[in-house]
Design a protein around this motif. Structure first.
Motif, mmCIF file in Angstrom:
data_model
loop_
_atom_site.group_PDB
_atom_site.id
_atom_site.type_symbol
_atom_site.label_atom_id
_atom_site.label_comp_id
_atom_site.label_asym_id
_atom_site.label_seq_id
_atom_site.Cartn_x
_atom_site.Cartn_y
_atom_site.Cartn_z
ATOM 1 N N VAL A 124 0.837 -1.201 0.000
ATOM 2 C CA VAL A 124 0.000 0.000 0.000
ATOM 3 C C VAL A 124 0.872 1.252 0.000
ATOM 4 O O VAL A 124 0.619 2.209 -0.728
ATOM 5 N N ILE A 131 1.255 6.512 -7.105
ATOM 6 C CA ILE A 131 0.242 7.518 -7.450
ATOM 7 C C ILE A 131 0.842 8.916 -7.420
ATOM 8 O O ILE A 131 0.523 9.764 -8.238
ATOM 9 N N LEU B 30 -0.083 7.672 2.208
ATOM 10 C CA LEU B 30 -1.275 6.985 2.711
ATOM 11 C C LEU B 30 -2.524 7.813 2.439
ATOM 12 O O LEU B 30 -3.562 7.290 2.021
ATOM 13 N N VAL B 33 -3.428 7.524 -1.245
ATOM 14 C CA VAL B 33 -4.077 6.249 -1.574
ATOM 15 C C VAL B 33 -5.541 6.288 -1.145
ATOM 16 O O VAL B 33 -6.439 5.917 -1.912
ATOM 17 N N SER B 262 -6.864 -0.968 -0.146
ATOM 18 C CA SER B 262 -5.856 -0.373 0.728
ATOM 19 C C SER B 262 -6.511 0.296 1.930
ATOM 20 O O SER B 262 -6.016 0.181 3.058
ATOM 21 N N LEU B 265 -7.469 -2.249 4.351
ATOM 22 C CA LEU B 265 -6.296 -2.726 5.086
ATOM 23 C C LEU B 265 -5.895 -1.736 6.169
ATOM 24 O O LEU B 265 -5.545 -2.123 7.286
ATOM 25 N N MET B 266 -5.934 -0.431 5.821
ATOM 26 C CA MET B 266 -5.547 0.582 6.810
ATOM 27 C C MET B 266 -6.477 0.525 8.009
ATOM 28 O O MET B 266 -6.028 0.556 9.162
ATOM 29 N N SER B 269 -5.671 -2.622 10.019
ATOM 30 C CA SER B 269 -4.428 -2.490 10.781
ATOM 31 C C SER B 269 -4.620 -1.561 11.965
ATOM 32 O O SER B 269 -4.107 -1.821 13.052
ATOM 33 N N LEU B 272 -6.302 -3.402 14.767
ATOM 34 C CA LEU B 272 -5.379 -4.318 15.428
ATOM 35 C C LEU B 272 -4.352 -3.555 16.255
ATOM 36 O O LEU B 272 -3.988 -3.978 17.353
#
Lengths: 293, 285
Positions: A124, A131, B30, B33, B262, B265-266, B269, B272
């Motif tokens: 990621v 990007i 991040l 994305v 993504s 997933l973020m 995570s 967690l």
């Protein structure tokens, strides 16, 4: 019944010991030691006929005679060293800020903020850089918007892009050990250095850096190893010409199905990686077990 | 340099500026994305065409959203299975290892400890390749000797799990050992004086004490397995875990559905991370 409790106890202990020892021995031998020995054996053989193999050093001589392999190897090592040093240079002031300038809640908050990106998959993070850097990406767009470029700029697929990605991915493994060691440095030692007339540079050089050396070393070792063994970042950010050694290993194993050559490459990379870790530990007189745990 | 030492305003401001830039550097990829998972365009790139939920809930090509993309959902399932098995197995072995290294004295202990740390120094690609080579040597041997093909030793999920287990166990061992080292063994002895057997004492006194470390190590193990790429790449068969599936799509060039994955997933995570932070809160005493 309980005639000799001591004896019973002892056999129980012995049995317990063997039961604890068996799983770790199985794990290390079946998944670590034997596979590596087998890889060495495979790297030292040559296919003579179908299912017929003989001893040969040809996989290693191919490495030294084929400039592409050799260059890729050296290039990977050099780029990894540069990435490690740059990571250290970028991370050190930030770690010092977190450990020594901040106190209380802001300190904890900023430290946690440092860790957050690394809970997210490397894939990621690399995708984020793709990007940003690609021709139709954000940085190219921003440059055009500000009038600094009159057409889209491709910033992906070159060495700088690989370097940025590697440094980004490694940052955590440098910041954490640095903050931990710097945090354990008593502020009064720094103050004493100034009281005795030392300049900032001098205090840094003779008090802070020597104290932080264990952290610097374990950070550098881990970052170097991870960079050397990285596959994702060079492949995605560097494109076809990234020439990373792990890609060679992948190509030999999966694309060309030449396992003998691939195994030789794997051994060479492992030797290089271990050698540099060993050198790093020797130079700074650190013990392997301390740096790793 | 430190607050108790006077420094110029210029120095303090530029230092603060540097640290701010550093955090922008950390966060930008991040944020980018996540932002582009809402862009109403077929490509995850500029220009910005307005907001859409399509990349999460879109029902058909070319705007197939994450929650209708069977291939991606399947690969998430595969990753969860692999990560669950890897986590349980590595926690079990790591607990044994912690007791072995913290409680037992035996010749060659230091050597075994160094050996135990080895998986951390082996690059993931090489760990994967070596297990690939060895397992196929074993499988070939069986085939020649007994004319029997062991499918499980060919690239596939069993090998992926073993490969991840091989190095995640080391990390779990370090976490659990560190906690066990802090345990006051007289508590266990007290339980045994009160009539408990050794195993009962460990199960009722020591293991509860280790719980935060077990939970913390479990979270780390799960994430490391879920996100592992290098070792998995070398051992994967026909069922692709999520990282492999995403990697293949990234190279082909994909719609922003990858951004949506993504973001998922973020969020995962982050949850967690919170769990493990609560688990590892420093003791009051």
């Amino acid at each position: 019944m309980s005639g000799e409790p001591g004896n019973v106890n002892r056999t129980q202990y012995r049995l317990g010991f063997w039961l604890l020892l068996a799983p770790i021995v199985l794990w290390l031998s079946l998944l670590i030691i034997l596979p590596h020995i087998d890889m060495v054996l495979v790297s030292l053989r040559e296919r003579i006929a179908s299912r017929q193999y003989g001893f040969s050093l040809s996989n290693y001589t191919a490495f030294f005679t084929e400039p592409l392999y050799w260059n890729t190897f050296v290039r990977t090592a050099v780029m990894s060293v540069i990435a490690t040093l740059l990571t250290l240079i970028i991370a050190f002031p930030v770690s010092f800020y977190i450990a020594k300038v901040l106190t209380g809640r802001p300190k904890i908050a900023l430290f946690i903020l440092c860790l957050i990106p690394f809970w997210v998959s490397e894939l990621v993070r690399t995708y984020g850089w793709m990007i940003l850097l690609r021709e139709t990406g954000l940085i190219s767009g921003a440059l055009q918007w500000f009038g600094l470029a009159d057409q889209p700029v491709e910033m992906l697929y070159n060495d700088v892009a690989i370097m940025v990605g590697l440094i980004y991915t490694s940052m955590l493994f440098m910041v954490v050990p640095l903050v931990t060691t710097l945090d354990s440095l008593d502020n009064s030692l720094i103050e004493a250095g100034y009281d005795l007339g030392g300049s900032s540079l001098h205090v840094m050089k003779s008090i802070v850096i020597p104290h932080a050396m264990p952290g610097i070393m374990s950070g550098c070792i881990v970052v170097f190893m991870l960079t050397l063994g990285n596959y994702l970042t060079p492949t995605l950010l560097g494109g076809k010409d990234s020439l990373w050694f792990t890609e060679q290993i992948y190509t030999q194993f999966i694309t060309r199905f030449n396992w003998e050559q691939g195994a030789a490459f794997g051994i060479l990379l492992l030797v290089l990686s271990s050698l540099i870790v060993w050198l790093g530990l020797k130079i700074t007189k650190q013990s392997f077990t301390r740096v790793m745990s | 340099m430190i607050p108790s030492i006077a420094s110029s305003r210029f120095f303090r401001m530029s230092y603060l500026g540097y640290v701010t830039l550093f955090f922008i550097f950390l966060i930008t990829p991040l944020v980018v994305v996540a932002a582009f998972s809402f862009n109403d365009s077929l490509f995850p790139s500029l220009p910005w065409n307005g907001f859409t939920w399509d990349w999460y809930f879109g029902e058909g090509e070319p705007r197939l959203g994450l929650f209708h993309d069977e291939a991606l959902l399947d690969s998430i399932g595969v990753s969860v299975q692999v990560a669950a098995v890897t986590t349980l197995a590595s926690l079990a072995l790591a607990t044994c290892n912690a007791f072995l290294f913290e409680r037992e004295q035996f010749p060659g202990k230091n050597f075994l400890y160094v050996l135990m740390l080895m998986p951390l120094v082996v690059p993931g690609v090489i760990l994967g390749v070596s297990i690939l080579v060895f397992s196929s040597t074993v499988a070939n041997w069986f085939e020649v000797q007994f004319n029997y093909e062991i499918e499980a030793l060919r690239p596939g999920l069993l090998l992926v799990t073993l490969g991840q287990f091989a190095f995640i166990t080391t990390i779990a061992t370090l976490v659990i050992s560190a906690r066990l080292r802090k345990f006051d063994i007289t508590q266990e002895e007290a339980a045994m004086n009160l009539g408990a057997s050794r195993l009962t004492a460990i199960a009722t006194v020591t293991v509860p004490f280790l719980k935060p470390a077990l939970l913390g190590a479990g979270v780390v193990a799960f994430l490391m397995s879920f996100e592992n790429f290098n070792t998995t790449l070398m051992l994967v068969g026909s069922d692709a875990p999520l990282t492999i599936a995403m990697f293949d799509r990234l190279r082909e060039g994909s719609t922003p559905v990858l951004n949506a994955v993504s973001v998922l997933l973020m969020v995962g995570s982050a949850c967690l991370a919170l769990v493990s932070m609560f688990a590892q809160r420093p003791d009051k005493h």
